[in-house]
Design a protein around this motif. Structure first.
Motif, mmCIF file in Angstrom:
data_model
loop_
_atom_site.group_PDB
_atom_site.id
_atom_site.type_symbol
_atom_site.label_atom_id
_atom_site.label_comp_id
_atom_site.label_asym_id
_atom_site.label_seq_id
_atom_site.Cartn_x
_atom_site.Cartn_y
_atom_site.Cartn_z
ATOM 1 N N ALA A 40 0.825 -1.209 0.000
ATOM 2 C CA ALA A 40 0.000 0.000 0.000
ATOM 3 C C ALA A 40 0.858 1.257 0.000
ATOM 4 O O ALA A 40 0.574 2.218 -0.726
ATOM 5 C CB ALA A 40 -0.943 -0.002 1.193
ATOM 6 N N VAL A 41 1.926 1.254 0.784
ATOM 7 C CA VAL A 41 2.832 2.414 0.817
ATOM 8 C C VAL A 41 3.512 2.596 -0.533
ATOM 9 O O VAL A 41 3.597 3.716 -1.062
ATOM 10 C CB VAL A 41 3.871 2.259 1.953
ATOM 11 C CG1 VAL A 41 4.975 3.290 1.827
ATOM 12 C CG2 VAL A 41 3.185 2.356 3.305
ATOM 13 N N ILE A 42 3.968 1.533 -1.139
ATOM 14 C CA ILE A 42 4.621 1.619 -2.458
ATOM 15 C C ILE A 42 3.627 2.116 -3.508
ATOM 16 O O ILE A 42 3.969 2.956 -4.343
ATOM 17 C CB ILE A 42 5.213 0.246 -2.851
ATOM 18 C CG1 ILE A 42 6.411 -0.071 -1.956
ATOM 19 C CG2 ILE A 42 5.630 0.231 -4.326
ATOM 20 C CD1 ILE A 42 6.961 -1.475 -2.120
ATOM 21 N N ALA A 43 2.385 1.646 -3.468
ATOM 22 C CA ALA A 43 1.372 2.096 -4.435
ATOM 23 C C ALA A 43 1.075 3.581 -4.264
ATOM 24 O O ALA A 43 0.899 4.301 -5.247
ATOM 25 C CB ALA A 43 0.097 1.279 -4.271
ATOM 26 N N MET A 44 1.023 4.068 -3.008
ATOM 27 C CA MET A 44 0.758 5.489 -2.771
ATOM 28 C C MET A 44 1.898 6.359 -3.286
ATOM 29 O O MET A 44 1.673 7.466 -3.766
ATOM 30 C CB MET A 44 0.521 5.741 -1.278
ATOM 31 C CG MET A 44 -0.818 5.242 -0.815
ATOM 32 S SD MET A 44 -1.213 5.443 0.947
ATOM 33 C CE MET A 44 -0.020 6.506 1.618
ATOM 34 N N ILE A 45 3.107 5.857 -3.222
ATOM 35 C CA ILE A 45 4.261 6.614 -3.728
ATOM 36 C C ILE A 45 4.259 6.630 -5.253
ATOM 37 O O ILE A 45 4.561 7.641 -5.877
ATOM 38 C CB ILE A 45 5.573 6.025 -3.177
ATOM 39 C CG1 ILE A 45 5.654 6.265 -1.662
ATOM 40 C CG2 ILE A 45 6.780 6.616 -3.887
ATOM 41 C CD1 ILE A 45 6.788 5.521 -0.987
ATOM 42 N N ALA A 46 3.892 5.508 -5.877
ATOM 43 C CA ALA A 46 3.964 5.384 -7.339
ATOM 44 C C ALA A 46 2.782 6.015 -8.060
ATOM 45 O O ALA A 46 2.912 6.439 -9.206
ATOM 46 C CB ALA A 46 4.065 3.915 -7.721
ATOM 47 N N ALA A 47 1.613 6.111 -7.442
ATOM 48 C CA ALA A 47 0.403 6.565 -8.122
ATOM 49 C C ALA A 47 0.531 7.939 -8.774
ATOM 50 O O ALA A 47 0.110 8.106 -9.931
ATOM 51 C CB ALA A 47 -0.774 6.535 -7.164
ATOM 52 N N PRO A 48 1.079 8.968 -8.128
ATOM 53 C CA PRO A 48 1.163 10.275 -8.792
ATOM 54 C C PRO A 48 2.022 10.268 -10.058
ATOM 55 O O PRO A 48 1.774 11.053 -10.968
ATOM 56 C CB PRO A 48 1.796 11.174 -7.730
ATOM 57 C CG PRO A 48 1.493 10.510 -6.438
ATOM 58 C CD PRO A 48 1.479 9.043 -6.734
ATOM 59 N N SER A 49 2.976 9.379 -10.151
ATOM 60 C CA SER A 49 3.817 9.357 -11.347
ATOM 61 C C SER A 49 3.070 8.804 -12.562
ATOM 62 O O SER A 49 3.517 8.978 -13.690
ATOM 63 C CB SER A 49 5.090 8.551 -11.094
ATOM 64 O OG SER A 49 4.771 7.184 -10.903
ATOM 65 N N PHE A 50 1.943 8.148 -12.354
ATOM 66 C CA PHE A 50 1.160 7.617 -13.467
ATOM 67 C C PHE A 50 0.192 8.649 -14.044
ATOM 68 O O PHE A 50 -0.338 8.466 -15.126
ATOM 69 C CB PHE A 50 0.377 6.377 -13.037
ATOM 70 C CG PHE A 50 1.228 5.159 -12.879
ATOM 71 C CD1 PHE A 50 1.833 4.574 -13.974
ATOM 72 C CD2 PHE A 50 1.445 4.601 -11.630
ATOM 73 C CE1 PHE A 50 2.625 3.453 -13.840
ATOM 74 C CE2 PHE A 50 2.230 3.485 -11.481
ATOM 75 C CZ PHE A 50 2.829 2.904 -12.580
ATOM 76 N N THR A 51 -0.048 9.737 -13.347
ATOM 77 C CA THR A 51 -1.007 10.743 -13.803
ATOM 78 C C THR A 51 -0.674 11.291 -15.191
ATOM 79 O O THR A 51 -1.543 11.305 -16.063
ATOM 80 C CB THR A 51 -1.134 11.869 -12.772
ATOM 81 O OG1 THR A 51 -1.553 11.301 -11.530
ATOM 82 C CG2 THR A 51 -2.141 12.913 -13.220
ATOM 83 N N PRO A 52 0.571 11.748 -15.462
ATOM 84 C CA PRO A 52 0.861 12.246 -16.818
ATOM 85 C C PRO A 52 0.697 11.167 -17.893
ATOM 86 O O PRO A 52 0.236 11.453 -19.000
ATOM 87 C CB PRO A 52 2.316 12.705 -16.738
ATOM 88 C CG PRO A 52 2.606 12.885 -15.286
ATOM 89 C CD PRO A 52 1.704 11.934 -14.560
ATOM 90 N N LEU A 53 1.034 9.949 -17.562
ATOM 91 C CA LEU A 53 0.889 8.853 -18.517
ATOM 92 C C LEU A 53 -0.583 8.632 -18.859
ATOM 93 O O LEU A 53 -0.955 8.494 -20.032
ATOM 94 C CB LEU A 53 1.498 7.578 -17.934
ATOM 95 C CG LEU A 53 1.389 6.317 -18.782
ATOM 96 C CD1 LEU A 53 2.293 6.437 -20.004
ATOM 97 C CD2 LEU A 53 1.769 5.100 -17.965
#
Length: 178
Positions: A27-40
């Protein structure tokens, strides 16, 4: 009679504590990675919308040639292309595209007319004209990295440019066979 020693059975699996720690780390790793997917995701949505618009224009062009003209592409609510559009011939709806998901479309036209040669104009019986559609992620402007400009030239060539670039109808079409 021989007696064998009874060994305790081996347990397989995870304890509840191990499972909770693993889920927490994921869950912590997903919360860190999620904002980087927004531009994609934004880039994918805009590209999908631009390709849907281009596909619709190609379809309308072929129908106009087949039917001898009289084909239109209308913004669904006659104002906002982001709410979808429809290809029509007279009162018949030939194709509909549903509303775009979190993509804004900016153009000065609500209806495109296609003549019997498949040329696009901004009025019925009008002179073929170059058109310009700006597609951006919702609530962003033409300078967003994922913004795309769809340019339709008088010759019929459709180009996708970065949103910050302007369509220049006077520039000659690029040579397809350099």
């Amino acid at each position: 009679m021989l007696k064998y020693p009874v060994l305790p059975l081996k347990q397989h699996g995870f304890t509840l504590i191990e499972l909770m720690v693993t889920v927490s780390i994921l869950a912590v790793i997903a919360m860190i990675a999620a904002p980087s997917f927004t531009p994609l995701i934004e880039r994918w949505r805009v590209r999908s919308a631009a390709e849907a618009l281009q596909s619709t224009i190609y379809y309308a062009r072929s129908e106009a040639i087949k039917r001898g003209g009289g084909v239109t592409i209308n913004a669904t609510d006659n104002a906002d292309w982001a709410n979808g559009w429809a290809v029509k011939s007279g009162n018949d709806t030939l194709q509909e595209t549903s509303a775009l998901n979190k993509v804004s479309v900016t153009t000065g036209k609500t209806t495109l007319y296609l003549d019997r040669w498949g040329m696009v104009s901004d009025s019925d019986g009008g002179v073929p004209t170059a058109l310009d559609f700006l597609l951006t992620p919702a609530n962003k402007d033409e300078n967003a990295a994922s913004a795309t400009r769809v340019c339709i030239r008088v010759s019929g060539l459709i180009q996708h440019l970065p949103g910050s670039e302007e369509c220049n109808p006077s520039t000659p079409d690029p040579d397809p066979d350099p």
